[in-house]
Scaffold this active site. Structure first.
Site, mmCIF file in Angstrom:
data_model
loop_
_atom_site.group_PDB
_atom_site.id
_atom_site.type_symbol
_atom_site.label_atom_id
_atom_site.label_comp_id
_atom_site.label_asym_id
_atom_site.label_seq_id
_atom_site.Cartn_x
_atom_site.Cartn_y
_atom_site.Cartn_z
ATOM 1 N N ARG A 44 0.827 -1.228 0.000
ATOM 2 C CA ARG A 44 0.000 0.000 0.000
ATOM 3 C C ARG A 44 0.856 1.271 0.000
ATOM 4 O O ARG A 44 0.506 2.254 0.630
ATOM 5 C CB ARG A 44 -0.981 0.012 1.189
ATOM 6 C CG ARG A 44 -1.946 -1.124 1.217
ATOM 7 C CD ARG A 44 -2.913 -1.140 0.027
ATOM 8 N NE ARG A 44 -3.690 -2.375 0.012
ATOM 9 C CZ ARG A 44 -3.332 -3.464 -0.670
ATOM 10 N NH1 ARG A 44 -2.234 -3.474 -1.410
ATOM 11 N NH2 ARG A 44 -4.082 -4.554 -0.636
ATOM 12 N N GLU B 61 -5.368 2.666 6.778
ATOM 13 C CA GLU B 61 -5.041 2.639 5.344
ATOM 14 C C GLU B 61 -5.725 3.830 4.668
ATOM 15 O O GLU B 61 -5.199 4.420 3.730
ATOM 16 C CB GLU B 61 -5.538 1.324 4.728
ATOM 17 C CG GLU B 61 -5.250 1.218 3.251
ATOM 18 C CD GLU B 61 -5.628 -0.136 2.664
ATOM 19 O OE1 GLU B 61 -5.356 -1.173 3.319
ATOM 20 O OE2 GLU B 61 -6.194 -0.145 1.562
ATOM 21 N N SER C 197 -10.933 -1.690 3.474
ATOM 22 C CA SER C 197 -10.219 -2.028 4.714
ATOM 23 C C SER C 197 -9.778 -0.726 5.372
ATOM 24 O O SER C 197 -9.062 0.069 4.762
ATOM 25 C CB SER C 197 -8.970 -2.855 4.417
ATOM 26 O OG SER C 197 -9.342 -4.071 3.839
HETATM 27 C C1 FAD Z 1 -15.747 -1.275 -0.842
HETATM 28 C C2 FAD Z 1 -14.271 -0.997 -1.023
HETATM 29 C C3 FAD Z 1 -13.398 -2.035 -1.301
HETATM 30 C C4 FAD Z 1 -12.024 -1.812 -1.445
HETATM 31 N N1 FAD Z 1 -11.212 -2.857 -1.737
HETATM 32 C C5 FAD Z 1 -9.892 -2.640 -1.909
HETATM 33 C C6 FAD Z 1 -9.006 -3.723 -2.243
HETATM 34 O O1 FAD Z 1 -9.416 -4.867 -2.422
HETATM 35 N N2 FAD Z 1 -7.690 -3.459 -2.358
HETATM 36 C C7 FAD Z 1 -7.185 -2.205 -2.200
HETATM 37 O O2 FAD Z 1 -5.962 -2.020 -2.343
HETATM 38 N N3 FAD Z 1 -7.988 -1.159 -1.895
HETATM 39 C C8 FAD Z 1 -9.321 -1.346 -1.753
HETATM 40 N N4 FAD Z 1 -10.132 -0.288 -1.439
HETATM 41 C C9 FAD Z 1 -9.546 1.050 -1.225
HETATM 42 C C10 FAD Z 1 -9.483 1.940 -2.489
HETATM 43 O O3 FAD Z 1 -10.453 1.559 -3.451
HETATM 44 C C11 FAD Z 1 -8.093 1.893 -3.105
HETATM 45 O O4 FAD Z 1 -7.105 2.382 -2.208
HETATM 46 C C12 FAD Z 1 -8.015 2.711 -4.408
HETATM 47 O O5 FAD Z 1 -6.786 2.476 -5.022
HETATM 48 C C13 FAD Z 1 -8.167 4.216 -4.155
HETATM 49 O O6 FAD Z 1 -8.348 4.855 -5.395
HETATM 50 P P1 FAD Z 1 -9.132 6.244 -5.493
HETATM 51 O O7 FAD Z 1 -9.009 6.738 -6.891
HETATM 52 O O8 FAD Z 1 -10.501 6.118 -4.971
HETATM 53 O O9 FAD Z 1 -8.226 7.116 -4.541
HETATM 54 P P2 FAD Z 1 -8.617 8.356 -3.628
HETATM 55 O O10 FAD Z 1 -9.302 7.902 -2.394
HETATM 56 O O11 FAD Z 1 -9.294 9.393 -4.437
HETATM 57 O O12 FAD Z 1 -7.164 8.856 -3.256
HETATM 58 C C14 FAD Z 1 -6.306 8.045 -2.456
HETATM 59 C C15 FAD Z 1 -4.934 8.710 -2.450
HETATM 60 O O13 FAD Z 1 -4.393 8.646 -3.768
HETATM 61 C C16 FAD Z 1 -3.993 9.940 -4.198
HETATM 62 N N5 FAD Z 1 -4.242 10.010 -5.647
HETATM 63 C C17 FAD Z 1 -5.403 9.750 -6.293
HETATM 64 N N6 FAD Z 1 -5.231 9.878 -7.619
HETATM 65 C C18 FAD Z 1 -3.932 10.239 -7.814
HETATM 66 C C19 FAD Z 1 -3.145 10.540 -8.954
HETATM 67 N N7 FAD Z 1 -3.646 10.522 -10.184
HETATM 68 N N8 FAD Z 1 -1.842 10.868 -8.764
HETATM 69 C C20 FAD Z 1 -1.308 10.930 -7.521
HETATM 70 N N9 FAD Z 1 -2.009 10.674 -6.401
HETATM 71 C C21 FAD Z 1 -3.300 10.327 -6.544
HETATM 72 C C22 FAD Z 1 -4.864 10.914 -3.429
HETATM 73 O O14 FAD Z 1 -4.231 12.164 -3.305
HETATM 74 C C23 FAD Z 1 -5.012 10.203 -2.087
HETATM 75 O O15 FAD Z 1 -3.959 10.514 -1.206
HETATM 76 C C24 FAD Z 1 -11.515 -0.490 -1.313
HETATM 77 C C25 FAD Z 1 -12.396 0.569 -1.036
HETATM 78 C C26 FAD Z 1 -13.760 0.331 -0.914
HETATM 79 C C27 FAD Z 1 -14.686 1.485 -0.656
#
Ligand code: FAD
Length: 306
Positions: free
Chosen positions: A181, A301, A231
């Site tokens: 992560r 996380e 998580s």
């Molecule tokens: C129901 C559910 C299930 C999930 N299951 C998993 C799983 O199985 N495995 C897992 O790893 N995660 C899981 N997650 C967590 C999440 O989906 C992941 O961490 C995902 O990668 C976050 O992406 P996001 O675009 O929503 O990020 P955001 O929440 O929008 O951002 C997260 C971080 O990334 C940064 N960021 C976003 N885009 C960029 C970019 N283009 N460049 C630089 N920085 C950036 C942001 O500044 C922030 O600090 C889950 C979440 C939910 C709600």
């Protein structure tokens, strides 16, 4: 400079009306909780992104990039800064199909959408990510992973813009310092705009069946019908966060509208009307109780802003 004036200047600079003042961040994050940001701007190309970053840098305005908001929680007190989102202009995909498959993907594309397009093309190796509700950029930032796969395994390179909006460069996969992560973007603040994946060609039916199976497993084990950020805690070395929380007797523990899921103790969910404060208090309660019982400090996380 006054807030109104700042937003007016940013509108003129970017030639866009896609700026939401006092943006309610509960509408942009999967926890469906949290306060307001000074402004949220959606940029559609690299020039706009760089201009917004340079403006924020020069005016000393705090700023954060938001992907799909599925791993982010804004405090109820809000965020006195600029939230930048990559719009549809960053949701393109390009294929180079051969023995190996190379796929270029814009950072705002959702993993589910990317997975579906790859499946249609018979591209294998991305199945693990199909049920993660994030964007490509957020997944690379987090080195998102599931069911034995993670971004680290498939990212060939990442094109990114510097935090001050003045430079662009490619990071090779090895330069991304991917860990559990973790990625280098968490340390250097660069913003991913395009990601190139190294994948393989495969059988359309097999790829689609694998995604269906993984998603069925996810839906059976995770509280997908409630808002959450997945998580809540990272996996501590040698343990599973959910098991520690359950063994500490915290399953179903509630603070206001926030609850430790009864289906999966590793998830804190918004049962209805939870504030970010409810969620943060529950996170702290879980951390303290688990630490007192087992001597393990759980690290969130979910990214907490404000
Ligand atoms: C129901 C559910 C299930 C999930 N299951 C998993 C799983 O199985 N495995 C897992 O790893 N995660 C899981 N997650 C967590 C999440 O989906 C992941 O961490 C995902 O990668 C976050 O992406 P996001 O675009 O929503 O990020 P955001 O929440 O929008 O951002 C997260 C971080 O990334 C940064 N960021 C976003 N885009 C960029 C970019 N283009 N460049 C630089 N920085 C950036 C942001 O500044 C922030 O600090 C889950 C979440 C939910 C709600």
């Amino acid at each position: 400079m006054e807030k109104k004036e700042l937003i007016k200047r940013l509108r003129e600079l970017l030639k866009t009306s896609s700026i939401v003042e006092d943006a309610d961040m509960s509408g942009y994050t999967s926890f469906r909780a949290g306060g307001k940001a000074m402004a949220l701007v959606e940029v559609e190309n690299k020039e706009q992104l760089k201009a917004a970053l340079q403006f924020a840098d020069e005016e000393n305005i705090p700023h954060i990039l938001l992907g799909n908001g599925s791993n982010t929680l804004f405090a109820d007190s809000g965020y006195n800064g600029l939230v930048i989102k990559l719009g549809r202009g960053f949701a393109n995909m390009a294929f180079d199909l051969g023995e190996r498959a190379t796929v270029g993907c814009g950072a705002s594309m959702l993993l589910s959408k990317a997975a579906a397009l790859m499946s249609d093309q018979g591209i294998a190796g991305f199945e693990f990510a199909s049920g993660i509700p994030g964007s490509i950029g957020g997944a690379v930032f987090m080195n998102a992973g599931a069911y034995g796969g993670e971004m680290k395994d498939i990212v060939a390179s990442v094109h990114a813009v510097s935090p001050d909006g003045k430079e662009e460069k490619d990071f090779a996969g090895e330069e991304m310092n991917f860990g559990y992560r973790r990625s280098i973007l968490q340390d250097n603040g660069w913003i991913a705009t395009d990601v190139t994946f190294n994948l393989t060609s495969g059988n359309v039916e097999e790829i689609s069946a694998k995604m269906k199976d993984l998603n069925a497993r996810r839906n059976a084990k995770q509280p997908v019908n409630y808002p959450s950020a997945g998580s809540t805690f990272k996996r501590p070395e040698g343990y599973f966060a959910g098991k520690l929380i359950e063994d500490a007797g915290l399953k179903g523990l509630t603070v206001g509208g926030a609850q430790v899921s009864t289906l999966h103790s590793g998830f804190i969910i918004n049962k209805g009307g939870a504030t970010a404060t409810d969620i943060l208090q529950l996170i702290a309660l879980v951390q303290n109780t688990v630490y007192d019982k087992f001597g393990v400090m759980l690290e969130p996380e979910v990214r907490i802003i404000g």
